[in-house]
Design a protein around this motif. Structure first.
Motif, PDB file in Angstrom:
ATOM      1  N   MET A  55     -52.386  22.792  27.954  1.00 50.92           N
ATOM      2  CA  MET A  55     -52.686  23.511  26.712  1.00 50.92           C
ATOM      3  C   MET A  55     -54.196  23.681  26.531  1.00 50.92           C
ATOM      4  O   MET A  55     -54.990  22.963  27.143  1.00 50.92           O
ATOM      5  CB  MET A  55     -52.161  22.732  25.503  1.00 50.92           C
ATOM      6  CG  MET A  55     -50.665  22.643  25.399  1.00 50.92           C
ATOM      7  SD  MET A  55     -50.153  21.814  23.872  1.00 50.92           S
ATOM      8  CE  MET A  55     -50.365  20.091  24.338  1.00 50.92           C
ATOM      9  N   LEU A  56     -54.555  24.613  25.664  1.00 49.54           N
ATOM     10  CA  LEU A  56     -55.952  24.730  25.244  1.00 49.54           C
ATOM     11  C   LEU A  56     -56.344  23.505  24.408  1.00 49.54           C
ATOM     12  O   LEU A  56     -55.477  22.782  23.901  1.00 49.54           O
ATOM     13  CB  LEU A  56     -56.156  25.998  24.421  1.00 49.54           C
ATOM     14  CG  LEU A  56     -55.942  27.332  25.154  1.00 49.54           C
ATOM     15  CD1 LEU A  56     -56.124  28.483  24.175  1.00 49.54           C
ATOM     16  CD2 LEU A  56     -56.895  27.474  26.334  1.00 49.54           C
ATOM     17  N   ASN A  57     -57.647  23.309  24.252  1.00 53.58           N
ATOM     18  CA  ASN A  57     -58.140  22.209  23.420  1.00 53.58           C
ATOM     19  C   ASN A  57     -57.566  22.291  22.012  1.00 53.58           C
ATOM     20  O   ASN A  57     -57.437  23.381  21.446  1.00 53.58           O
ATOM     21  CB  ASN A  57     -59.662  22.263  23.287  1.00 53.58           C
ATOM     22  CG  ASN A  57     -60.369  21.846  24.557  1.00 53.58           C
ATOM     23  OD1 ASN A  57     -59.740  21.574  25.574  1.00 53.58           O
ATOM     24  ND2 ASN A  57     -61.687  21.804  24.498  1.00 53.58           N
ATOM     25  N   SER A  84     -48.817  21.970  28.994  1.00 56.25           N
ATOM     26  CA  SER A  84     -48.597  20.531  28.921  1.00 56.25           C
ATOM     27  C   SER A  84     -49.825  19.853  28.324  1.00 56.25           C
ATOM     28  O   SER A  84     -50.760  20.515  27.873  1.00 56.25           O
ATOM     29  CB  SER A  84     -48.279  19.984  30.314  1.00 56.25           C
ATOM     30  OG  SER A  84     -49.293  20.357  31.231  1.00 56.25           O
ATOM     31  N   CYS A  85     -49.847  18.535  28.320  1.00 58.14           N
ATOM     32  CA  CYS A  85     -50.917  17.768  27.668  1.00 58.14           C
ATOM     33  C   CYS A  85     -52.294  18.234  28.121  1.00 58.14           C
ATOM     34  O   CYS A  85     -52.533  18.434  29.316  1.00 58.14           O
ATOM     35  CB  CYS A  85     -50.766  16.285  27.977  1.00 58.14           C
ATOM     36  SG  CYS A  85     -49.258  15.552  27.338  1.00 58.14           S
ATOM     37  N   MET A  90     -55.944  13.893  30.190  1.00 58.28           N
ATOM     38  CA  MET A  90     -55.535  13.454  31.519  1.00 58.28           C
ATOM     39  C   MET A  90     -54.327  12.529  31.356  1.00 58.28           C
ATOM     40  O   MET A  90     -54.322  11.370  31.745  1.00 58.28           O
ATOM     41  CB  MET A  90     -56.682  12.750  32.249  1.00 58.28           C
ATOM     42  CG  MET A  90     -56.387  12.469  33.725  1.00 58.28           C
ATOM     43  SD  MET A  90     -55.840  13.891  34.679  1.00 58.28           S
ATOM     44  CE  MET A  90     -57.373  14.809  34.874  1.00 58.28           C
ATOM     45  N   GLY A  91     -53.294  13.091  30.706  1.00 59.30           N
ATOM     46  CA  GLY A  91     -52.027  12.391  30.565  1.00 59.30           C
ATOM     47  C   GLY A  91     -51.237  12.489  31.856  1.00 59.30           C
ATOM     48  O   GLY A  91     -51.742  12.934  32.891  1.00 59.30           O
ATOM     49  N   THR A  92     -49.978  12.125  31.781  1.00 60.01           N
ATOM     50  CA  THR A  92     -49.190  12.090  33.015  1.00 60.01           C
ATOM     51  C   THR A  92     -48.932  13.485  33.563  1.00 60.01           C
ATOM     52  O   THR A  92     -48.900  13.682  34.784  1.00 60.01           O
ATOM     53  CB  THR A  92     -47.864  11.347  32.781  1.00 60.01           C
ATOM     54  OG1 THR A  92     -48.135  10.064  32.203  1.00 60.01           O
ATOM     55  CG2 THR A  92     -47.126  11.143  34.098  1.00 60.01           C
ATOM     56  N   ALA A  93     -48.762  14.485  32.707  1.00 61.38           N
ATOM     57  CA  ALA A  93     -48.529  15.841  33.207  1.00 61.38           C
ATOM     58  C   ALA A  93     -49.738  16.331  34.002  1.00 61.38           C
ATOM     59  O   ALA A  93     -49.594  16.832  35.124  1.00 61.38           O
ATOM     60  CB  ALA A  93     -48.210  16.782  32.057  1.00 61.38           C
ATOM     61  N   SER A  94     -50.933  16.204  33.428  1.00 59.15           N
ATOM     62  CA  SER A  94     -52.143  16.626  34.152  1.00 59.15           C
ATOM     63  C   SER A  94     -52.385  15.748  35.368  1.00 59.15           C
ATOM     64  O   SER A  94     -52.855  16.224  36.412  1.00 59.15           O
ATOM     65  CB  SER A  94     -53.359  16.583  33.221  1.00 59.15           C
ATOM     66  OG  SER A  94     -53.228  17.520  32.172  1.00 59.15           O
TER      67      SER A  94
END
Length: 580
Positions: A154-156, A200-201, A204-208
């Protein structure tokens, strides 16, 4: 690691279905033609499956239909025949008890969908974190050419002039409300700022992290991981991936050619450099198991221990994925690893090039986002693998998200027998707890929750938060969202529900954490520990039937990837027999 392309033209897997004049061949072709497909699509050209995890119940993946169309354009241009099909989509934000419980089920869905249909190669369209490992696991088990295309972050988010990181600020704002530093009305107002575009997130969550792991493994085109979901270049890379998979089929470049030990070492080091999620540990172990690579927790510690975290992103740092992309994205990080002698440069990728050839000429456009090594967030990033009498098979901690003053700590255990016990006690001011204590959560591992939910980053008690304390040592057999932060020991193995030592920790026991020496110790004698374990009886609920029972009975420990015991290292025939 040189790869020798196969001869072309040659007979492909799909010709077993479509390539002849028998009754069975006519049967397969004629039914496909009810979609208005012309004869020449069945002339022996590569048939490419687009394995789509699109779902409105998986918000991170809700835009994948558009990307699928872009992939199709590329496949047609390269002379292939695209066919899109749906698979089980595991969305962490909506699926209960946890998407992790269904990762293995999704992987089986993918595996059998590929094996049972006339495909020569597959494009894996993924987004929300469990969809990436499940599709990689399933495709690896069949081992036909495959390429990953992620949906992008996603964007910020922005609220009151502050960057809002998905997940990270949810935890932060929730704790601020409990501490009396934020009103409930402000919390509700911030909700609109958290997820303001498809994707997605943005942390630097699990998706990224898993998008980065797919790229670092060589299973996605270089630069794929960080492109925002709404950026036109996300559509371009989907288009190019469609072109590329056709050539991969002609070359017969398969996951087993790419997913080597060297590739996994590259991914582990990359995870340390980006400050990636602890969930990457469990997923990479599972993927490695599917291709027969003997990867262990010890490999995670050995390969990733001395990697500096140089990506300044939440939850470890201050920026978000949008800035990471503008700075140059993952190729810059991989180049840094190569320059530091920390990269297996010759690892082959889906592009057909080596990892080093892909990144050697990239530039870093923002050294406050991708930091120089001497300004790293932490000099020893990666994942710390802890062992001791409390975790004989290992536990993990993310140093870049932890508090330095708690990395060596001794404290009194405050025990929660399960997540319901935690919820019942944590807000009670009568709870005997302070910031020096160690919070211990049991029965939240693979068998215990069931499914191993992301509850390891237990919120602190309000009476501690009101002192201005924002972190405590927390230990569990659960997982933690990649968007979360704190000095949190996770994946404690064996888990409590399997009779591991965590199951017999009592209120008042002293626990010692020493991250530098990679130890976690319960301060009781061996005799006392043995006596407690001998008297232990399971207290978690065992499902009676259905998939939940299959999961409980066959899931392995977190230390080996929590895959099913009957799936590890097993690859069946890529071409099943025709029953007609």
């Amino acid at each position: 690691m040189a790869f020798k392309p196969a001869k072309w033209p040659r007979k492909l897997r799909s010709t077993e279905w479509f390539g002849g004049t028998s009754r069975d061949h006519i049967y397969h072709r004629s039914w496909m033609k009810n979609q208005g497909l012309p004869d020449d699509l069945f002339d022996g050209r590569p048939v490419i499956g687009i394995c789509n995890t699109w779902s409105q119940l998986t918000p991170c993946n809700a835009h994948l239909r558009d990307l699928a169309e872009r992939v199709k354009h590329g496949i047609y241009e390269a002379g292939g025949f695209p066919v899109e099909f749906p698979v089980f989509s595991t969305g962490e934000s909506t699926l209960r008890p946890t998407a992790m419980m269904f990762r293995n089920l999704a992987s089986m869905d993918v595996e059998e969908a590929i094996r049972g249909t006339p495909l020569d190669g597959v494009v894996l369209l993924v987004g929300c974190d469990k969809t990436t490992p499940s599709l990689l696991m399933g495709a690896a088990s069949v081992d036909i050419p495959a390429i990953v295309v992620t949906g992008g972050p996603m964007l910020n988010g922005w609220f009151q002039g502050e960057r809002v990181g998905s997940g990270t600020h949810l935890w932060k704002f929730s704790e601020a409300v409990k501490a009396g530093e934020m009103t409930q009305e402000e919390f509700l107002e911030a909700e609109a700022a958290m997820s303001r575009s498809p994707g997605s997130c943005n942390t630097m969550g699990t998706a990224s992290t898993m998008a980065s792991m797919a790229e670092a493994l060589g299973m996605a085109l270089s630069g794929n991981a960080a492109i925002p979901a709404v950026d036109s270049r996300r559509r371009v890379i989907a288009h190019l991936s469609g072109r590329r998979i056709v050539q991969m089929v002609k070359d017969d470049l398969k996951p087993s050619d790419i997913l080597t030990r060297e590739a996994f070492e590259n991914a582990i080091r990359t995870n340390g450099a980006i400050g990636g999620s602890t969930n990457a540990v469990i997923h990479l172990l599972a993927i490695a198991g599917r291709v027969g690579i003997d990867l262990s927790l010890d490999d995670w510690d050995k390969a990733g221990r001395d990697i500096p975290t140089i990506v300044n992103l939440m939850p470890s740092g201050k920026y978000l994925m949008e800035e990471f992309f503008y700075a140059g994205g993952l190729p810059v990080v991989i180049k840094r690893l190569g320059e530091a002698g920390m990269l297996n440069k010759d690892a082959i990728t889906v592009s057909g090039e080596t990892m080093w050839d892909q990144v050697k000429d990239v530039k870093n456009w923002n050294e406050d986002v991708i930091l120089p090594a001497d300004k790293a967030l932490t000099s020893q990033g990666g994942i710390a693998v802890l062992k001791g009498n409390l975790a004989p098979n290992g536990a993990v901690l993310k140093p870049s998200a932890a508090s330095p003053h708690l990395m060596q700590h001794k404290g009194r255990a405050v025990v929660f027998e399960d997540i319901d016990d935690y919820k019942a006690k944590i807000n009670d001011d009568a709870l005997d707890i302070d910031e020096t204590c160690v919070m211990v959560l049991k029965n939240c591992g693979p068998k215990g929750y069931p499914g191993m939910s992301e509850v390891g980053n237990m919120g602190l008690p309000p009476k501690v938060l009101k002192k201005g304390i924002t972190d405590m040592v927390r230990i569990s057999d659960a997982r933690m969202s990649g968007t979360a932060y704190g000095t949190v020991v996770l994946h404690t193995s064996p888990e409590a529900a399997a009779g591991g030592p965590l199951a017999v920790v009592k209120d008042g026991d002293m626990i010692e954490l020493d991250v530098a020496n990679r130890t976690i110790h319960l301060d009781i004698s061996e005799q006392e520990l043995s006596a407690r374990l001998a008297a232990w009886k399971p207290s978690h609920h065992v499902p009676d039937s259905g998939y939940a029972r299959l999961f409980h009975d066959h899931v392995q420990g977190a230390d080996t990837g929590a895959d099913f015991d009957f799936l590890k290292g097993c690859r069946g025939s890529a071409v099943p027999k025709d029953s007609h």
